[in-house]
Design a protein around this motif. Sequence first.
Motif, PDB file in Angstrom:
ATOM      1  N   ILE A 127     -31.759  49.137 -29.872  1.00 24.93           N
ATOM      2  CA  ILE A 127     -32.270  50.268 -29.111  1.00 24.93           C
ATOM      3  C   ILE A 127     -31.280  50.563 -27.989  1.00 24.93           C
ATOM      4  N   LEU A 128     -31.424  51.737 -27.376  1.00 26.40           N
ATOM      5  CA  LEU A 128     -30.460  52.206 -26.385  1.00 26.40           C
ATOM      6  C   LEU A 128     -30.336  51.237 -25.208  1.00 26.40           C
ATOM      7  N   GLU A 129     -31.457  50.744 -24.705  1.00 31.02           N
ATOM      8  CA  GLU A 129     -31.431  49.848 -23.551  1.00 31.02           C
ATOM      9  C   GLU A 129     -30.727  48.531 -23.892  1.00 31.02           C
ATOM     10  N   GLU A 130     -30.947  48.041 -25.102  1.00 30.13           N
ATOM     11  CA  GLU A 130     -30.307  46.791 -25.515  1.00 30.13           C
ATOM     12  C   GLU A 130     -28.810  46.984 -25.711  1.00 30.13           C
ATOM     13  N   TYR A 131     -28.430  48.123 -26.266  1.00 36.39           N
ATOM     14  CA  TYR A 131     -27.014  48.388 -26.507  1.00 36.39           C
ATOM     15  C   TYR A 131     -26.241  48.494 -25.197  1.00 36.39           C
ATOM     16  N   TYR A 132     -26.833  49.138 -24.194  1.00 42.15           N
ATOM     17  CA  TYR A 132     -26.159  49.341 -22.914  1.00 42.15           C
ATOM     18  C   TYR A 132     -26.564  48.305 -21.873  1.00 42.15           C
ATOM     19  N   ALA A 133     -27.123  47.187 -22.294  1.00 42.18           N
ATOM     20  CA  ALA A 133     -27.606  46.186 -21.344  1.00 42.18           C
ATOM     21  C   ALA A 133     -26.484  45.595 -20.495  1.00 42.18           C
ATOM     22  N   HIS A 134     -25.294  45.445 -21.067  1.00 43.85           N
ATOM     23  CA  HIS A 134     -24.194  44.797 -20.347  1.00 43.85           C
ATOM     24  C   HIS A 134     -23.081  45.785 -20.023  1.00 43.85           C
ATOM     25  N   THR A 135     -23.452  47.021 -19.776  1.00 41.76           N
ATOM     26  CA  THR A 135     -22.478  48.032 -19.351  1.00 41.76           C
ATOM     27  C   THR A 135     -22.887  48.546 -17.977  1.00 41.76           C
ATOM     28  N   SER A 136     -22.132  49.500 -17.487  1.00 42.97           N
ATOM     29  CA  SER A 136     -22.473  50.070 -16.179  1.00 42.97           C
ATOM     30  C   SER A 136     -23.720  50.955 -16.306  1.00 42.97           C
ATOM     31  N   GLU A 137     -24.372  51.133 -15.177  1.00 41.20           N
ATOM     32  CA  GLU A 137     -25.562  51.984 -15.169  1.00 41.20           C
ATOM     33  C   GLU A 137     -25.205  53.425 -15.507  1.00 41.20           C
ATOM     34  N   LYS A 138     -24.005  53.839 -15.075  1.00 39.34           N
ATOM     35  CA  LYS A 138     -23.570  55.204 -15.338  1.00 39.34           C
ATOM     36  C   LYS A 138     -23.421  55.455 -16.837  1.00 39.34           C
ATOM     37  N   ALA A 139     -22.888  54.483 -17.578  1.00 34.94           N
ATOM     38  CA  ALA A 139     -22.718  54.656 -19.020  1.00 34.94           C
ATOM     39  C   ALA A 139     -24.083  54.829 -19.688  1.00 34.94           C
ATOM     40  N   TYR A 140     -25.051  54.029 -19.275  1.00 38.56           N
ATOM     41  CA  TYR A 140     -26.403  54.156 -19.840  1.00 38.56           C
ATOM     42  C   TYR A 140     -27.018  55.506 -19.471  1.00 38.56           C
ATOM     43  N   ASP A 141     -26.914  55.903 -18.195  1.00 39.85           N
ATOM     44  CA  ASP A 141     -27.490  57.176 -17.759  1.00 39.85           C
ATOM     45  C   ASP A 141     -26.850  58.355 -18.486  1.00 39.85           C
ATOM     46  N   ASP A 142     -25.534  58.283 -18.674  1.00 36.74           N
ATOM     47  CA  ASP A 142     -24.855  59.375 -19.386  1.00 36.74           C
ATOM     48  C   ASP A 142     -25.388  59.517 -20.801  1.00 36.74           C
ATOM     49  N   LYS A 143     -25.563  58.411 -21.488  1.00 34.02           N
ATOM     50  CA  LYS A 143     -26.052  58.460 -22.868  1.00 34.02           C
ATOM     51  C   LYS A 143     -27.535  58.830 -22.918  1.00 34.02           C
ATOM     52  N   ALA A 144     -28.326  58.262 -22.005  1.00 40.32           N
ATOM     53  CA  ALA A 144     -29.764  58.518 -22.012  1.00 40.32           C
ATOM     54  C   ALA A 144     -30.081  59.973 -21.688  1.00 40.32           C
ATOM     55  N   ASN A 145     -29.261  60.600 -20.830  1.00 38.39           N
ATOM     56  CA  ASN A 145     -29.514  61.986 -20.417  1.00 38.39           C
ATOM     57  C   ASN A 145     -28.600  62.966 -21.140  1.00 38.39           C
TER      58      ASN A 145
END
Length: 150
Positions: A127-145
């Motif tokens: 899932i998205l949260e698991e994939y981006y768990a060990h990256t920067s918050e910005k990378a997760y926010d960019d993908k999530a939004n």
Amino acid sequence: MAEVNYKQDMPPKGGYAPIVFQNIPVKKYFNGYTMFAGFAAITSFSFYMYYQNFKRRRLLKIERQDAINALEPILLAERDRSYLKQLRRNVEEEAELMKNVPGWEVGTYYGEPIYKTVPKEKLLDPILEEYYAHTSEKAYDDKANEFLWR
């Protein structure tokens, strides 16, 4: 009271000039034939320019599609390579974080497989949260939004 000296504005001697109210025809520069010929010339020139631009745009569209067709396999391979690298980083980070926990096996929950019916060799997309768990918050926010900016 003080007396004020003023001079009233009066019409000129002999009166004002007469007011012109008859219809003065407009000077004609073009007759109907020249206006029709000008319209035909401008329309013909416009169609010619449109056709030239249409041919140029069609060629550019073909060239752009050729470039997309040539680059797509490379871009897909790079995307897949980046995806697998991130999954590898996640596994390595989990192993590093949980190395001091007894009985912890990477990819399982205390030795229990997370999915009992899925073979261990089969890759499941996290899932998205698991994939981006060990990256920067910005990378997760960019993908999530990401869908908000399309």
